[in-house]
Write a protein that holds these residues in place. Structure first.
Motif, PDB file in Angstrom:
ATOM      1  N   LEU A 139      -3.758   3.300   1.243  1.00  0.00           N
ATOM      2  CA  LEU A 139      -3.809   1.974   1.859  1.00  0.00           C
ATOM      3  C   LEU A 139      -4.037   2.044   3.363  1.00  0.00           C
ATOM      4  N   GLU A 191       6.538  -8.491  -1.666  1.00  0.00           N
ATOM      5  CA  GLU A 191       5.948  -7.287  -2.254  1.00  0.00           C
ATOM      6  C   GLU A 191       4.976  -6.581  -1.322  1.00  0.00           C
ATOM      7  N   ALA A 192       4.027  -7.320  -0.723  1.00  0.00           N
ATOM      8  CA  ALA A 192       2.991  -6.675   0.085  1.00  0.00           C
ATOM      9  C   ALA A 192       2.269  -7.717   0.928  1.00  0.00           C
ATOM     10  N   LEU A 241       5.736  -3.039   0.582  1.00  0.00           N
ATOM     11  CA  LEU A 241       4.618  -2.319   1.179  1.00  0.00           C
ATOM     12  C   LEU A 241       4.333  -2.868   2.567  1.00  0.00           C
ATOM     13  N   PRO A 263      -2.714  -4.093  -0.152  1.00  0.00           N
ATOM     14  CA  PRO A 263      -3.511  -3.491  -1.229  1.00  0.00           C
ATOM     15  C   PRO A 263      -4.872  -4.189  -1.309  1.00  0.00           C
ATOM     16  N   ASN A 298      -1.761  -5.884  -7.257  1.00  0.00           N
ATOM     17  CA  ASN A 298      -0.348  -5.517  -7.293  1.00  0.00           C
ATOM     18  C   ASN A 298      -0.135  -4.120  -6.716  1.00  0.00           C
ATOM     19  N   PRO A 299       1.001  -3.880  -6.068  1.00  0.00           N
ATOM     20  CA  PRO A 299       1.322  -2.516  -5.615  1.00  0.00           C
ATOM     21  C   PRO A 299       1.408  -1.579  -6.814  1.00  0.00           C
ATOM     22  N   ASN A 300       0.943  -0.336  -6.624  1.00  0.00           N
ATOM     23  CA  ASN A 300       1.124   0.629  -7.708  1.00  0.00           C
ATOM     24  C   ASN A 300       2.358   1.480  -7.459  1.00  0.00           C
ATOM     25  N   GLU A 360       2.446   3.926  -4.401  1.00  0.00           N
ATOM     26  CA  GLU A 360       2.572   3.223  -3.119  1.00  0.00           C
ATOM     27  C   GLU A 360       4.002   2.760  -2.885  1.00  0.00           C
ATOM     28  N   ILE A 361       4.643   2.261  -3.932  1.00  0.00           N
ATOM     29  CA  ILE A 361       6.026   1.791  -3.795  1.00  0.00           C
ATOM     30  C   ILE A 361       6.962   2.948  -3.474  1.00  0.00           C
ATOM     31  N   CYS A 387       6.329   4.009   0.194  1.00  0.00           N
ATOM     32  CA  CYS A 387       6.539   3.032   1.266  1.00  0.00           C
ATOM     33  C   CYS A 387       7.941   2.426   1.281  1.00  0.00           C
TER      34      CYS A 387
END
Length: 279
Positions: free
Chosen positions: A104, A127-128, A168, A172, A177-179, A182-183, A186
């Protein structure tokens, strides 16, 4: 000569990898819940491990991630005053801005660290970042952010009274959605933010925030409106404002949830740093 030395090197590599995996599993049990089930290793090392030993993943350089988690758990039990919180958050933000642990980092315009009162009793976690957040470097500034501002104001607070952050810190692509990777990489940034701010209550907005902080795969529909313990902090989950823009009929459910947050702060007013107006 090389054939006789090679097994020794593989054994040493194997021992080092397993040691690192133990540290990761002790500090971040999140991986299993997020469905990351294999270790990405150098092929020579990977071939030396049995299938039973390939159980926990970390898709980054293991040593750097271990050091990262050590940093985020450092002195987490120490209560800071507001100026110290500002200083610690500033240090953390500078580190996050340099983060290149996942893909990212290549597409972001800005790191979206977080914003608000470092002494906040109430912290919102999404979430992001989306497009507008990525452009401005601030969390929740698009349409979903405008709705969140109205939600905050509905319980007698201003946006500047709370702290807002995301799981995040980078957007993204196409707001997907965050994968899981990544979660995992981060979320330590957010964990450290929470350790510094020490809010009385966290409001987790949406599936990814709630599932990550509560280390669960339970649906947001089942989690919302209930109080949980996150370390020494109360946590209540509700729907994400972006979801409400698509499903306005569920705004009543969020109003029910946010009133529980308001009532919790009122009931603990003697411990808070500001009063909540009657609304």
């Amino acid at each position: 000569m090389s054939k006789s030395v090679k097994p020794v090197k593989l054994q040493e590599a194997k021992a080092e990898v397993l040691s690192l995996l133990k540290v990761l599993s002790d500090k971040v049990d999140l991986e299993r819940k997020l469905g990351v089930n294999y270790l990405q290793l150098d092929p020579v090392i990977k071939d030396s491990l049995s299938s039973e030993e390939n159980v926990i993943t970390q898709p980054s350089t293991q040593e750097s991630v271990c050091n990262n988690f050590d940093f985020y758990n450092e002195e987490k039990s120490v209560e800071l005053n507001k100026s110290e919180k500002i200083e610690e958050l500033g240090k953390l933000e500078e580190q996050v801005k340099k983060c290149i642990k996942c893909e990212l980092c290549h597409a972001r315009s800005n790191v979206v660290f977080g914003a608000g009162d470092p002494d906040a009793e109430l912290m919102f976690v999404g979430e992001a970042p989306g497009y507008y957040e990525d452009q401005q470097g601030e969390p929740f500034v698009g349409k979903a952010g405008q709705l969140l501002t109205r939600i905050i104001e509905s319980i007698g607070l201003k946006r500047s009274d709370v702290y807002i952050a995301n799981i995040l810190k980078c957007r993204p692509p196409d707001n997907r959605n965050p994968n899981a990777n990544e979660i995992v990489l981060c979320s330590p940034h957010l964990i450290r933010q929470i350790e510094i701010i020490r809010p009385m209550i966290i409001c987790a907005l949406g599936t990814f925030a709630a599932q990550t902080l509560l280390d669960t795969t339970e649906s947001i529909g089942n989690l919302r409106g209930r109080f949980f313990e996150y370390q020494s902090t109360k946590l209540l989950a509700t729907y994400h404002p972006a979801y409400l823009l698509r499903n306005p009929g569920d705004k009543k459910k969020v109003w029910t949830d946010i009133k529980k947050v308001r009532d919790f702060l009122k009931e603990n007013a003697s411990l808070t740093r500001r009063s909540i107006t009657n609304v």
